[in-house]
Design a protein around this motif. Sequence first.
Motif, PDB file in Angstrom:
ATOM      1  N   ALA A  22      53.397   1.854  68.787  1.00 25.80           N
ATOM      2  CA  ALA A  22      54.368   1.414  67.775  1.00 25.80           C
ATOM      3  C   ALA A  22      55.453   0.554  68.416  1.00 25.80           C
ATOM      4  O   ALA A  22      55.903  -0.441  67.839  1.00 25.80           O
ATOM      5  CB  ALA A  22      54.981   2.628  67.085  1.00 25.80           C
ATOM      6  N   LEU A  33      43.966   0.043  69.212  1.00 20.83           N
ATOM      7  CA  LEU A  33      43.918   1.471  69.458  1.00 20.83           C
ATOM      8  C   LEU A  33      42.448   1.850  69.630  1.00 20.83           C
ATOM      9  O   LEU A  33      41.614   1.510  68.801  1.00 20.83           O
ATOM     10  CB  LEU A  33      44.511   2.172  68.232  1.00 20.83           C
ATOM     11  N   GLU A 113      40.213  -0.371  67.035  1.00 21.53           N
ATOM     12  CA  GLU A 113      40.776  -1.014  65.849  1.00 21.53           C
ATOM     13  C   GLU A 113      42.078  -1.725  66.215  1.00 21.53           C
ATOM     14  O   GLU A 113      42.760  -1.349  67.171  1.00 21.53           O
ATOM     15  CB  GLU A 113      41.058   0.037  64.765  1.00 21.53           C
ATOM     16  N   LYS A 114      42.358  -2.757  65.432  1.00 20.36           N
ATOM     17  CA  LYS A 114      43.623  -3.474  65.630  1.00 20.36           C
ATOM     18  C   LYS A 114      44.719  -2.767  64.850  1.00 20.36           C
ATOM     19  O   LYS A 114      44.479  -2.250  63.753  1.00 20.36           O
ATOM     20  CB  LYS A 114      43.480  -4.913  65.128  1.00 20.36           C
ATOM     21  N   LEU A 115      45.893  -2.743  65.431  1.00 24.31           N
ATOM     22  CA  LEU A 115      47.043  -2.162  64.737  1.00 24.31           C
ATOM     23  C   LEU A 115      47.665  -3.250  63.862  1.00 24.31           C
ATOM     24  O   LEU A 115      48.070  -4.296  64.364  1.00 24.31           O
ATOM     25  CB  LEU A 115      48.036  -1.659  65.785  1.00 24.31           C
ATOM     26  N   GLY A 116      47.702  -2.979  62.527  1.00 24.52           N
ATOM     27  CA  GLY A 116      48.181  -3.998  61.589  1.00 24.52           C
ATOM     28  C   GLY A 116      49.690  -4.128  61.579  1.00 24.52           C
ATOM     29  O   GLY A 116      50.393  -3.361  62.192  1.00 24.52           O
TER      30      GLY A 116
ATOM     31  N   MET B   1      44.311   0.165  62.392  1.00 24.70           N
ATOM     32  CA  MET B   1      45.222   1.064  61.678  1.00 24.70           C
ATOM     33  C   MET B   1      46.397   0.268  61.114  1.00 24.70           C
ATOM     34  O   MET B   1      47.022  -0.504  61.828  1.00 24.70           O
ATOM     35  CB  MET B   1      45.735   2.150  62.644  1.00 24.70           C
ATOM     36  N   LYS B   2      46.657   0.489  59.817  1.00 22.98           N
ATOM     37  CA  LYS B   2      47.764  -0.230  59.189  1.00 22.98           C
ATOM     38  C   LYS B   2      49.092   0.318  59.689  1.00 22.98           C
ATOM     39  O   LYS B   2      49.216   1.492  60.008  1.00 22.98           O
ATOM     40  CB  LYS B   2      47.676  -0.076  57.667  1.00 22.98           C
ATOM     41  N   ALA B   3      50.077  -0.567  59.721  1.00 21.73           N
ATOM     42  CA  ALA B   3      51.396  -0.180  60.247  1.00 21.73           C
ATOM     43  C   ALA B   3      51.982   1.000  59.493  1.00 21.73           C
ATOM     44  O   ALA B   3      52.596   1.885  60.086  1.00 21.73           O
ATOM     45  CB  ALA B   3      52.344  -1.377  60.196  1.00 21.73           C
ATOM     46  N   LEU B   6      50.454   4.301  60.642  1.00 21.22           N
ATOM     47  CA  LEU B   6      51.006   4.695  61.948  1.00 21.22           C
ATOM     48  C   LEU B   6      52.407   5.281  61.783  1.00 21.22           C
ATOM     49  O   LEU B   6      52.736   6.311  62.375  1.00 21.22           O
ATOM     50  CB  LEU B   6      51.044   3.486  62.898  1.00 21.22           C
ATOM     51  N   GLN B   7      53.203   4.647  60.930  1.00 15.21           N
ATOM     52  CA  GLN B   7      54.563   5.120  60.701  1.00 15.21           C
ATOM     53  C   GLN B   7      54.575   6.530  60.122  1.00 15.21           C
ATOM     54  O   GLN B   7      55.291   7.413  60.594  1.00 15.21           O
ATOM     55  CB  GLN B   7      55.285   4.151  59.736  1.00 15.21           C
ATOM     56  N   LEU B  10      53.551   9.075  62.795  1.00 18.76           N
ATOM     57  CA  LEU B  10      54.623   9.386  63.753  1.00 18.76           C
ATOM     58  C   LEU B  10      55.662  10.302  63.115  1.00 18.76           C
ATOM     59  O   LEU B  10      56.157  11.235  63.751  1.00 18.76           O
ATOM     60  CB  LEU B  10      55.286   8.096  64.251  1.00 18.76           C
ATOM     61  N   GLN B  30      40.957   3.064  56.320  1.00 16.98           N
ATOM     62  CA  GLN B  30      41.533   4.359  56.677  1.00 16.98           C
ATOM     63  C   GLN B  30      42.354   4.966  55.570  1.00 16.98           C
ATOM     64  O   GLN B  30      42.971   4.272  54.782  1.00 16.98           O
ATOM     65  CB  GLN B  30      42.427   4.199  57.915  1.00 16.98           C
TER      66      GLN B  30
END
Lengths: 116, 229
Positions: A22, A33, A113-116, B1-3, B6-7, B10, B30
């Motif tokens: 992040a 990731l 996978e790519k982190l968007g 993974m979409k932001a 992830l948020q 966390l 996802q």
Amino acid sequence: MNRAGKEERLMDAQHGILEQAAEWRAAGRDVALATVIQTWGSAPQSVGAQLAIDAEGNFAGSVSGGCVEGAVVTEALDVMESGAAKVLEYGVSNETAWEVGLACGGTIRIFVEKLG
Amino acid sequence: MKADILQRLLEARKGRRGVAVVSDLASGEQRFIARGEASGDAALDAALDESFARDHSRTIEIGGAEVFIHIHNPPLKMIIVGAVHVAQDLIPMAGAAGFDVSVIDPRGAFATAERFPQVTLHSDWPDEVMPGLGIDHRTAVLALTHDPKIDDPALTHALRSECFYIGALGSRKTHAGRLERLSAHGFEAETMARIHGPIGLDIGARGTAEIAISIMGQVVQVLRRGPGA
């Protein structure tokens, strides 16, 4: 040891990797990731173990304890470029085993996978 | 993974909430699903329930699609009642195994920072402290004082929680007396069977370090194999 130091030490092994991902993303870098999604035989990392990689090839965490990280980082750079997730498989029977196989004789599948 | 996933992930970890990220391996799509939340698919719900309970991330097939269920359970927690010698030996092992350890002992002479430099110490009675500790399905509760005045209120609280492990130090005779007292508080035999007593695996442990090893072994066994193991 102070309280903060203790908390850091006691966080489980996976903790901190997503936070690192992040942080890199917030700094404007491309990030991928890699996650262990399946294992057969003896594998050094359990399912769910993660590796975060940035566009410069920096990484945090591990998916195998060192056996295949180099190859996964290369694949992750591809994924960052294309944006499409992919599944990788490594094991001793893999034709590239000589370079990036698992010394322990197991097989692992990794989702990148790519982190968007 | 979409932001945003992830948020949320966390935030859930910070708040000690169990959540899962479910990935479709073919499409990369996802979903973020909290523990206990319905996914809209009965097969996935059943798989999620089992995965959360066993702390088991895995790849399965649902409706012909290969999906990866990634379980993010809150960190493990161990609450030790009794700032005793066995606890001193147990704490470094629990820390290495990923447990965040708290020690409760209302007897001031026992619960000192000199004796327990690396844990959160509570010098009040268990029934006063425990409600504030957020005991959940990732928590182990160990009663180690031998003193019913201290152990019993701790066990009473533990039995009413969803903690995954409860253990109490003491001989079979001590334990039988304990069960009698607890049943007077209205606990059924089935409920009290959650208490591991005498605590620890039967490995012929001698001395505090070996007892600590037998306790740690049992906590891990119940965590990984479930209560029936």
